[in-house]
Design a protein around this motif. Sequence first.
Motif, PDB file in Angstrom:
ATOM      1  N   ILE A 114      22.067  21.225  14.132  1.00  0.00           N
ATOM      2  CA  ILE A 114      23.275  21.146  13.298  1.00  0.00           C
ATOM      3  C   ILE A 114      23.003  20.839  11.827  1.00  0.00           C
ATOM      4  CG2 ILE A 114      24.665  20.461  15.277  1.00  0.00           C
ATOM      5  CD1 ILE A 114      24.689  17.610  14.151  1.00  0.00           C
ATOM      6  N   VAL A 115      21.893  20.169  11.516  1.00  0.00           N
ATOM      7  CA  VAL A 115      21.649  19.797  10.115  1.00  0.00           C
ATOM      8  C   VAL A 115      21.449  21.062   9.287  1.00  0.00           C
ATOM      9  CG1 VAL A 115      20.031  18.685   8.527  1.00  0.00           C
ATOM     10  CG2 VAL A 115      20.754  17.495  10.596  1.00  0.00           C
ATOM     11  N   ASP A 116      22.369  21.255   8.326  1.00  0.00           N
ATOM     12  CA  ASP A 116      22.330  22.478   7.519  1.00  0.00           C
ATOM     13  C   ASP A 116      22.391  22.199   6.018  1.00  0.00           C
ATOM     14  OD1 ASP A 116      24.917  21.606   7.250  1.00  0.00           O
ATOM     15  OD2 ASP A 116      25.858  23.343   8.208  1.00  0.00           O
ATOM     16  N   GLY A 117      22.489  20.926   5.622  1.00  0.00           N
ATOM     17  CA  GLY A 117      22.560  20.592   4.195  1.00  0.00           C
ATOM     18  C   GLY A 117      23.900  20.908   3.566  1.00  0.00           C
ATOM     19  N   LYS A 118      24.861  21.296   4.382  1.00  0.00           N
ATOM     20  CA  LYS A 118      26.198  21.617   3.871  1.00  0.00           C
ATOM     21  C   LYS A 118      27.274  20.780   4.580  1.00  0.00           C
ATOM     22  CE  LYS A 118      24.891  26.380   2.780  1.00  0.00           C
ATOM     23  NZ  LYS A 118      25.147  27.832   3.065  1.00  0.00           N
ATOM     24  N   ARG A 119      27.292  20.862   5.900  1.00  0.00           N
ATOM     25  CA  ARG A 119      28.250  20.082   6.685  1.00  0.00           C
ATOM     26  C   ARG A 119      27.591  18.854   7.314  1.00  0.00           C
ATOM     27  NH1 ARG A 119      30.161  22.366  11.094  1.00  0.00           N
ATOM     28  NH2 ARG A 119      32.302  21.582  10.947  1.00  0.00           N
ATOM     29  N   PHE A 120      26.349  19.034   7.704  1.00  0.00           N
ATOM     30  CA  PHE A 120      25.596  17.959   8.346  1.00  0.00           C
ATOM     31  C   PHE A 120      24.264  17.772   7.636  1.00  0.00           C
ATOM     32  CE2 PHE A 120      28.197  20.047  11.619  1.00  0.00           C
ATOM     33  CZ  PHE A 120      29.004  18.984  11.998  1.00  0.00           C
ATOM     34  N   PHE A 121      23.877  16.495   7.502  1.00  0.00           N
ATOM     35  CA  PHE A 121      22.672  16.149   6.744  1.00  0.00           C
ATOM     36  C   PHE A 121      21.793  15.215   7.570  1.00  0.00           C
ATOM     37  CE2 PHE A 121      26.309  16.851   4.075  1.00  0.00           C
ATOM     38  CZ  PHE A 121      25.862  17.681   3.057  1.00  0.00           C
ATOM     39  N   GLY A 122      20.528  15.164   7.199  1.00  0.00           N
ATOM     40  CA  GLY A 122      19.640  14.221   7.866  1.00  0.00           C
ATOM     41  C   GLY A 122      20.151  12.802   7.671  1.00  0.00           C
ATOM     42  N   GLY A 123      19.976  11.951   8.676  1.00  0.00           N
ATOM     43  CA  GLY A 123      20.518  10.592   8.627  1.00  0.00           C
ATOM     44  C   GLY A 123      20.095   9.839   7.379  1.00  0.00           C
ATOM     45  N   TYR A 124      21.069   9.461   6.565  1.00  0.00           N
ATOM     46  CA  TYR A 124      20.773   8.757   5.316  1.00  0.00           C
ATOM     47  C   TYR A 124      20.406   7.313   5.627  1.00  0.00           C
ATOM     48  CZ  TYR A 124      21.156   7.030   0.564  1.00  0.00           C
ATOM     49  OH  TYR A 124      20.884   6.454  -0.651  1.00  0.00           O
ATOM     50  N   HIS A 125      19.216   6.903   5.182  1.00  0.00           N
ATOM     51  CA  HIS A 125      18.702   5.548   5.426  1.00  0.00           C
ATOM     52  C   HIS A 125      18.566   5.244   6.917  1.00  0.00           C
ATOM     53  CE1 HIS A 125      17.716   3.632   1.775  1.00  0.00           C
ATOM     54  NE2 HIS A 125      18.929   3.622   1.265  1.00  0.00           N
ATOM     55  N   MET A 126      18.458   6.263   7.717  1.00  0.00           N
ATOM     56  CA  MET A 126      18.317   6.098   9.161  1.00  0.00           C
ATOM     57  C   MET A 126      17.156   6.967   9.654  1.00  0.00           C
ATOM     58  SD  MET A 126      20.585   3.958  10.225  1.00  0.00           S
ATOM     59  CE  MET A 126      22.268   3.518  10.591  1.00  0.00           C
ATOM     60  N   ASN A 127      16.767   6.741  10.893  1.00  0.00           N
ATOM     61  CA  ASN A 127      15.762   7.581  11.540  1.00  0.00           C
ATOM     62  C   ASN A 127      16.361   8.976  11.731  1.00  0.00           C
ATOM     63  OD1 ASN A 127      14.152   8.954  13.450  1.00  0.00           O
ATOM     64  ND2 ASN A 127      13.434   7.020  14.320  1.00  0.00           N
ATOM     65  N   LYS A 128      15.848   9.935  10.986  1.00  0.00           N
ATOM     66  CA  LYS A 128      16.440  11.272  10.994  1.00  0.00           C
ATOM     67  C   LYS A 128      16.237  12.016  12.306  1.00  0.00           C
ATOM     68  CE  LYS A 128      16.373  11.977   5.996  1.00  0.00           C
ATOM     69  NZ  LYS A 128      16.322  10.524   5.715  1.00  0.00           N
ATOM     70  N   LYS A 129      15.409  11.468  13.178  1.00  0.00           N
ATOM     71  CA  LYS A 129      15.246  12.081  14.493  1.00  0.00           C
ATOM     72  C   LYS A 129      16.437  11.771  15.389  1.00  0.00           C
ATOM     73  CE  LYS A 129      12.045  12.315  18.426  1.00  0.00           C
ATOM     74  NZ  LYS A 129      10.757  11.812  18.993  1.00  0.00           N
ATOM     75  N   HIS A 130      17.074  10.629  15.141  1.00  0.00           N
ATOM     76  CA  HIS A 130      18.149  10.176  16.030  1.00  0.00           C
ATOM     77  C   HIS A 130      19.508  10.034  15.339  1.00  0.00           C
ATOM     78  CE1 HIS A 130      15.239   9.367  19.213  1.00  0.00           C
ATOM     79  NE2 HIS A 130      14.478   8.776  18.306  1.00  0.00           N
ATOM     80  N   TRP A 131      19.552  10.174  14.025  1.00  0.00           N
ATOM     81  CA  TRP A 131      20.796  10.006  13.286  1.00  0.00           C
ATOM     82  C   TRP A 131      21.014  11.190  12.345  1.00  0.00           C
ATOM     83  CZ3 TRP A 131      24.095   5.641  13.526  1.00  0.00           C
ATOM     84  CH2 TRP A 131      23.614   4.573  14.288  1.00  0.00           C
ATOM     85  N   TYR A 132      22.254  11.504  12.100  1.00  0.00           N
ATOM     86  CA  TYR A 132      22.615  12.516  11.112  1.00  0.00           C
ATOM     87  C   TYR A 132      23.788  12.008  10.290  1.00  0.00           C
ATOM     88  CZ  TYR A 132      26.460  13.775  14.260  1.00  0.00           C
ATOM     89  OH  TYR A 132      27.584  13.744  15.049  1.00  0.00           O
ATOM     90  N   THR A 133      24.094  12.680   9.203  1.00  0.00           N
ATOM     91  CA  THR A 133      25.097  12.225   8.242  1.00  0.00           C
ATOM     92  C   THR A 133      26.177  13.281   8.038  1.00  0.00           C
ATOM     93  OG1 THR A 133      23.579  10.771   7.057  1.00  0.00           O
ATOM     94  CG2 THR A 133      25.468  11.579   5.812  1.00  0.00           C
TER      95      THR A 133
END
Length: 224
Positions: free
Chosen positions: A179-198
């Motif tokens: 889902i992470v596409d840099g438009k609607r969903f982003f890698g987890g900010y200040h979080m473990n990007k493997k388990h969190w998204y923004t």
Amino acid sequence: MIDTLAIFKNRVPDFNRLLANGFAKSDGGYQNSYELLNGEFEMEIFVSDAGKVSVKVFDAFLREEYVLVHMPGAGGGFVGTVTAACEEVLVKIAERCFYYEVFKTEQAKQIMEYAEKTYGDELEFLWSKLPDNAILRRKDTQKWYAAFLKVPKTKLGLDGSEIVEILDLRALPEEIEQIVDGKRFFGGYHMNKKHWYTICLNGSVPICEILSRIDASYQLAKKK
């Protein structure tokens, strides 16, 4: 100098609580007065209908306004004593009669209302040095399932420097990859990007989808 801006930062008055704590309705707002330092001074507080707080301090004997408490850099230990007495009262009023409203987007408010009604959870502000960050966590496991933050758009790789409200949620690693596409969903900010998204709370993701994703994040925060 009395720093009302700092004391009431991100706070919104609860007018019913003001009335319950001795304030009286007047033209354009609510007002109350307090004796300070064994009656040597009197402080008048006015909270406008728009939520702005203004303060006047008077010498009770001379019945003259004591303006030194509003002057930056005003010296002298006695001025500091009066200022400290004023701020002690104001802090109590802020805690008893105001509530935090750090996150102001419509989606943030809908999410907070949903979390409270569905799970009985309210925002927790854990860091005094990061007052614009808050979390939601499960009561049974104490694990976080959502985090609210305010960051510049550039931190998400978006154009523009304005501050936006964002939401971090849990998801399975394979879903995050999809889902992470840099438009609607982003890698987890200040979080473990493997388990969190923004998610940016600007309407790019419909609220119905966000609430569904909160339910999924809540389930992932259960005890394994």
